[in-house]
Design a protein around this motif. Sequence first.
Motif, PDB file in Angstrom:
ATOM      1  N   ASP A   5      22.748  14.985  -2.745  1.00  0.00           N
ATOM      2  CA  ASP A   5      23.760  14.442  -3.641  1.00  0.00           C
ATOM      3  C   ASP A   5      23.268  13.237  -4.446  1.00  0.00           C
ATOM      4  O   ASP A   5      23.911  12.818  -5.393  1.00  0.00           O
ATOM      5  N   ARG A   6      22.158  12.675  -4.052  1.00  0.00           N
ATOM      6  CA  ARG A   6      21.648  11.509  -4.786  1.00  0.00           C
ATOM      7  C   ARG A   6      20.159  11.663  -5.069  1.00  0.00           C
ATOM      8  O   ARG A   6      19.526  12.624  -4.635  1.00  0.00           O
ATOM      9  N   ARG A   7      19.618  10.680  -5.784  1.00  0.00           N
ATOM     10  CA  ARG A   7      18.182  10.699  -6.041  1.00  0.00           C
ATOM     11  C   ARG A   7      17.534   9.440  -5.458  1.00  0.00           C
ATOM     12  O   ARG A   7      18.183   8.427  -5.268  1.00  0.00           O
ATOM     13  N   ILE A   8      16.224   9.549  -5.216  1.00  0.00           N
ATOM     14  CA  ILE A   8      15.484   8.401  -4.683  1.00  0.00           C
ATOM     15  C   ILE A   8      15.121   7.465  -5.838  1.00  0.00           C
ATOM     16  O   ILE A   8      14.641   7.908  -6.876  1.00  0.00           O
ATOM     17  N   GLY A   9      15.348   6.186  -5.617  1.00  0.00           N
ATOM     18  CA  GLY A   9      14.858   5.196  -6.572  1.00  0.00           C
ATOM     19  C   GLY A   9      13.802   4.352  -5.896  1.00  0.00           C
ATOM     20  O   GLY A   9      13.748   4.280  -4.671  1.00  0.00           O
ATOM     21  N   PHE A  10      12.932   3.748  -6.668  1.00  0.00           N
ATOM     22  CA  PHE A  10      11.898   2.895  -6.076  1.00  0.00           C
ATOM     23  C   PHE A  10      11.924   1.558  -6.817  1.00  0.00           C
ATOM     24  O   PHE A  10      11.743   1.493  -8.025  1.00  0.00           O
ATOM     25  N   LYS A  11      12.183   0.510  -6.078  1.00  0.00           N
ATOM     26  CA  LYS A  11      12.252  -0.814  -6.700  1.00  0.00           C
ATOM     27  C   LYS A  11      11.023  -1.637  -6.323  1.00  0.00           C
ATOM     28  O   LYS A  11      10.675  -1.730  -5.156  1.00  0.00           O
ATOM     29  N   GLN A  59       0.826  -1.210   0.000  1.00  0.00           N
ATOM     30  CA  GLN A  59       0.000   0.000   0.000  1.00  0.00           C
ATOM     31  C   GLN A  59       0.855   1.253   0.000  1.00  0.00           C
ATOM     32  O   GLN A  59       0.402   2.319  -0.382  1.00  0.00           O
ATOM     33  N   LEU A  60       2.099   1.105   0.447  1.00  0.00           N
ATOM     34  CA  LEU A  60       3.010   2.242   0.484  1.00  0.00           C
ATOM     35  C   LEU A  60       3.506   2.586  -0.918  1.00  0.00           C
ATOM     36  O   LEU A  60       3.851   3.729  -1.203  1.00  0.00           O
ATOM     37  N   GLY A  61       3.500   1.572  -1.802  1.00  0.00           N
ATOM     38  CA  GLY A  61       4.113   1.708  -3.116  1.00  0.00           C
ATOM     39  C   GLY A  61       3.644   2.912  -3.910  1.00  0.00           C
ATOM     40  O   GLY A  61       4.448   3.643  -4.481  1.00  0.00           O
ATOM     41  N   GLN A  62       2.321   3.172  -3.904  1.00  0.00           N
ATOM     42  CA  GLN A  62       1.808   4.261  -4.734  1.00  0.00           C
ATOM     43  C   GLN A  62       2.366   5.609  -4.290  1.00  0.00           C
ATOM     44  O   GLN A  62       2.506   6.528  -5.101  1.00  0.00           O
ATOM     45  N   TYR A  63       2.697   5.735  -3.000  1.00  0.00           N
ATOM     46  CA  TYR A  63       3.248   7.014  -2.533  1.00  0.00           C
ATOM     47  C   TYR A  63       4.753   7.066  -2.723  1.00  0.00           C
ATOM     48  O   TYR A  63       5.313   8.132  -2.893  1.00  0.00           O
ATOM     49  N   LEU A  64       5.400   5.892  -2.665  1.00  0.00           N
ATOM     50  CA  LEU A  64       6.835   5.865  -2.926  1.00  0.00           C
ATOM     51  C   LEU A  64       7.102   6.228  -4.374  1.00  0.00           C
ATOM     52  O   LEU A  64       8.083   6.892  -4.711  1.00  0.00           O
ATOM     53  N   ALA A  65       6.183   5.790  -5.258  1.00  0.00           N
ATOM     54  CA  ALA A  65       6.345   6.120  -6.670  1.00  0.00           C
ATOM     55  C   ALA A  65       6.395   7.623  -6.849  1.00  0.00           C
ATOM     56  O   ALA A  65       7.039   8.145  -7.768  1.00  0.00           O
ATOM     57  N   LYS A  66       5.698   8.365  -5.944  1.00  0.00           N
ATOM     58  CA  LYS A  66       5.658   9.820  -6.071  1.00  0.00           C
ATOM     59  C   LYS A  66       6.961  10.475  -5.633  1.00  0.00           C
ATOM     60  O   LYS A  66       7.245  11.593  -6.037  1.00  0.00           O
ATOM     61  N   ILE A  67       7.713   9.802  -4.741  1.00  0.00           N
ATOM     62  CA  ILE A  67       8.978  10.427  -4.331  1.00  0.00           C
ATOM     63  C   ILE A  67      10.140   9.925  -5.182  1.00  0.00           C
ATOM     64  O   ILE A  67      11.266  10.382  -5.045  1.00  0.00           O
ATOM     65  N   GLY A  79      12.776   9.659  -7.871  1.00  0.00           N
ATOM     66  CA  GLY A  79      13.416  10.684  -8.677  1.00  0.00           C
ATOM     67  C   GLY A  79      13.717  11.970  -7.925  1.00  0.00           C
ATOM     68  O   GLY A  79      14.417  12.842  -8.416  1.00  0.00           O
ATOM     69  N   LYS A  80      13.159  12.095  -6.726  1.00  0.00           N
ATOM     70  CA  LYS A  80      13.408  13.311  -5.940  1.00  0.00           C
ATOM     71  C   LYS A  80      14.856  13.344  -5.456  1.00  0.00           C
ATOM     72  O   LYS A  80      15.445  12.314  -5.150  1.00  0.00           O
ATOM     73  N   SER A  81      15.383  14.547  -5.343  1.00  0.00           N
ATOM     74  CA  SER A  81      16.783  14.693  -4.952  1.00  0.00           C
ATOM     75  C   SER A  81      16.920  14.768  -3.432  1.00  0.00           C
ATOM     76  O   SER A  81      16.103  15.369  -2.750  1.00  0.00           O
ATOM     77  N   THR A  82      17.960  14.129  -2.931  1.00  0.00           N
ATOM     78  CA  THR A  82      18.250  14.239  -1.501  1.00  0.00           C
ATOM     79  C   THR A  82      19.460  15.142  -1.274  1.00  0.00           C
ATOM     80  O   THR A  82      20.005  15.188  -0.185  1.00  0.00           O
TER      81      THR A  82
END
Lengths: 673, 182
Positions: B85-91, B70-78, B80-83
């Motif tokens: 020095d890096r970016r968020i990926g969602f697997k 159920q968390l997945g749909q919201y993780l998809a929204k973050i 590509g976001k930048s932290t």
Amino acid sequence: MNRILHKIFLQFCCVLMLTLLPHIAPAGAEYEKAAPDRDLTELPLEELMEIEVATVYSASKFEQKLTEAPSSVSIITSDEIKMYGHRTLADILRSVRGFFITYDRNYAYLGVRGFGRQGDYNSRILLLVDGHRTNDNLYDSALIGTESIVDVDMIDRVEVVRGPGSSLYGGNAFFAVINVITKRGEDIGGTELSGEAGSFDSYKGRFTYGNSSKNGLQALVSGSIYDSRGQRLFFPEFADQAHNNGVTDHTDFDRFHNVLAKFSYGGFVLEGAYSSRTKGIPTASYDTDFNDSRNSTVDEGWFIDLKYERNLDIGVDLMGRLFYDSCEFEGNYVYGGMVQKDLGHGRWWGGETQVSTTLLDRNKIIAGLEYRDNYRQDQFSFNVTPYEPIVNDRRSSRVWAVYLQDEFSILKNLVLNAGMRYDNYSNFGSTINPRLALIYTPLEGTVFKILYGTAFRPPNVFEQYYQDSTTQLANPALSPEKIRTYELIYEQYFGKKYRGTASGFYYTIDDLIVSTTDPATSMDTYRNLNRAEAIGGEVELEGKWDNGLTGRVSYSYQDTWDSSTGQPLVNSPHNLAKINLTIPLIKDKVFVGLEEQFTGRRKTRDGNHAKAFFVTNLTLFSQNLLEKLELSASIYNLFDYRYGDPGGSIREHVQDMIQQDGRTFRVKLTYRF
Amino acid sequence: MLPRLLTISTFLLAMAYSPGSIYGGEKPKPTDYEVKAAYIYNFAKFIDWPQSRFPDRNANIDVCVLGNDQLGQYLAKIEGKSTGDRRIGFKRNTSLETLRECEILFIDNSQMGKLDKILEAANGSSILTVGDTKGFAQRGVTINFYLENNKMRFEINLQAANRAGLKIRSNLLNIAKIVTGP
């Protein structure tokens, strides 16, 4: 006077509900600071921490299961039990929508959906303790009064599942399944001492130890003792000089002691429970001598249950259970100064195994197997001095069953829940019971359920085999009672704060087992004779607010009738209404628990009517006010409303109506260290 | 009769009255998963992984979910976001075998029975384990969400963080409840 007070009180309740509901609700206004269209990920941590999360019903796995349940479910928690001052399981169930209790000053009977038959020992509901079946193998009784096997203080929560449950649970899951979930060691986290005192010299003491260790071992041991002298009662049916002018004293006594022990480690839970209750019978039931304190019943039961649960990595959950149960009943009935004893000895063991898994992402499958060996179902009756045997009946029987349930997600918001169970009883044969439920969630927080199901109540050994030479004739040919139920349920969650339920039901019962006179011998015997039908509806609103205020209001209407005569059933109120409110006086510390229960007029056995009545219970509860100490003071039937419950069969009770308690008190102190 | 009528009318009025106040033009509150996803984004920002954890300078901080998604749909929204020095990926579709590919591993309540195995598999790979089940932090999960007065809070198991070689910055530690456990 009482009535006037009552009206004022009710009006107060109305005003309270009406003013509180709208005013406490706009707590959501706080949230305007962080409007939902704003990106939460861009909020600073401090603001993130202040956001109120909505829709807890989807967060908490448990409540979510509620909406998915193919039934109308009510949950009563240990907090509510404390705050409303509930003393027995019967007290808890009294507060549940659509339920009513009938007390004959010996046993408490639960009425559900307009059906409340005294003398059935609640054999039309299934009572589980932590999933373990507690209905015995003699009368199939589910004990809910002071005779209940689990102490009310040891209850973590009670799950009430309305409607037929035979497709999963088999026999006796006729009107409802009630699962009592006991506390775990970690819920106690130390030692608890509790003492209470109430009206009519009633005292109770309890010792509990419970804890959990880091490696996951949990242990709980608890024991209670209760002693009540009981009331001095007046029965107009005996108002003559030969019967002490209808006054009886020292015959309403009630004593019990019970023990619960529970250990869990890894996937194993080992649980044992024992209880014994002795109750005086002030009503002179079964034509016994009036005002003789030897008239009494003793109910002693125990069980040991070992359960193992394991989730396999391949997505399969396994459950296995082994159990061993005992039930000992002793009835002492005094005739002409001589004691006649009725004994029942029941012993059984059995096992259950269940597999659940998800198939193709859309099917949640549960399959199970159950076996019970009732190796002792013995009934005796004899005169004590001089010894004279009346009944000597030894029986045994076996039950096995298989069941399968599939929860199939047809669409994202449409679930079909279909289940079926086959039960095979060695004493009458087999029965198949299905349940079908369509659960539709058009919007988040809105749930519609359409249900159809059947259930059965097997004939018990008392009805089948009890036979003496003068009054009671056996009938081994009895078949099970069958119920067919249709239900429509609408549930609406309004954010976290409110839950509303509206439901309607219709059921028909075939082959009702009733006591009748055998024309050949003029003796009493049980037959599958009657058909009954009922239609009804219920509405309930529950609310929970941030400041600790919680409450629920419900109204139920039910209409029952005998299918052949069209006459309404005995002890069947058309109307039931309940209000439960807990009001925090000091946040998290001091609460007022208020219960208001209305039970409509009920027809009695002799065609009279037990008048409608209100019962108001008020509890003042405090915790953490003094360190480690919980204190409560309760007044039951605050306005001293005089009312009676209908009596049982003509053989059991001379009384057509049995007077109930007026205003009573209790204080309770619990110390935890 | 009057009391009965009063009771019924109270009920009906309460029914009729309350939805109005609930639907009084207010917008729906965020779900708990939406808030958890926002927190997870902040964890990625304020927690430092050992450099050896990443194959190169541009590698993503990968977030995975074990169990009910159920968390997945919201993780998809973050994603590509930048932290910084890096970016968020969602697997997606993480299993016990593939969880070592994740920097942040959310362990759903349904995994309770397998938790020890999961932690064993994650051990030694600098994975930030996150849960939302009572008792998870005590059992060795690094960060565990809980609700307090309907607000989302979290607890941190420092031993678990140290073992994974994760440095948690003080702004997270300041608002967390610190628990002890294996």
